[in-house]
Scaffold this active site. Sequence first.
Site, PDB file in Angstrom:
ATOM      1  CG  HIS A   8      12.315   4.822 -13.037  1.00 53.98           C
ATOM      2  ND1 HIS A   8      12.762   4.470 -14.293  1.00 53.98           N
ATOM      3  CD2 HIS A   8      11.589   5.952 -13.209  1.00 53.98           C
ATOM      4  CE1 HIS A   8      12.328   5.341 -15.179  1.00 53.98           C
ATOM      5  NE2 HIS A   8      11.598   6.256 -14.549  1.00 53.98           N
ATOM      6  CG  HIS A  67      -3.367   0.672  -4.679  1.00 53.09           C
ATOM      7  ND1 HIS A  67      -4.550   0.225  -5.213  1.00 53.09           N
ATOM      8  CD2 HIS A  67      -2.791  -0.401  -4.090  1.00 53.09           C
ATOM      9  CE1 HIS A  67      -4.684  -1.062  -4.953  1.00 53.09           C
ATOM     10  NE2 HIS A  67      -3.621  -1.473  -4.275  1.00 53.09           N
ATOM     11  CD  GLU A 116      -2.943  -3.032  -0.688  1.00 52.85           C
ATOM     12  OE1 GLU A 116      -3.462  -4.027  -0.159  1.00 52.85           O
ATOM     13  OE2 GLU A 116      -2.971  -2.825  -1.914  1.00 52.85           O
TER      14      GLU A 116
END
Length: 141
Positions: A8, A67, A116
Amino acid sequence: MRIQGINHLLFSVKCLERSIEFYKKALGAKLLVKGRTTAYFDLQGIWLALNEEPDIPRNEIHQSYTHIAFTVGEEEMEEAYERLAGLGVNILKGRPRDPRDRQSIYFTDPDGHKFEFHCGTLNDRLDYYREAKPHMTFFDD
């Protein structure tokens, strides 16, 4: 022990309600459960969790390139950009990119976590690097 995959993703957020709306609208995540300080989503089979932690400093997050990237079809990139822009999402200026490296859209959630949308694959990236970056060392099996 063998890692079987990602279990997760969890993000610390300043305002749970604001973040729930962001993840539902910007990423299309399905809210599964909401508590006083936590929420769980299903994001295309990915377990996504939010924990409200309003007092954690968030200044350094804006300086990092760290990211999470999601795969989006190349034919859907313009639609994805328009969706984010229409929601008033903070869309970041991407880095200069060679067309062989495919397209990306970088953006942040309300707390500055970077995401992204990318339409390339790992093999696309490796092929591009093999062609364009002779200084890199590749380790093939």
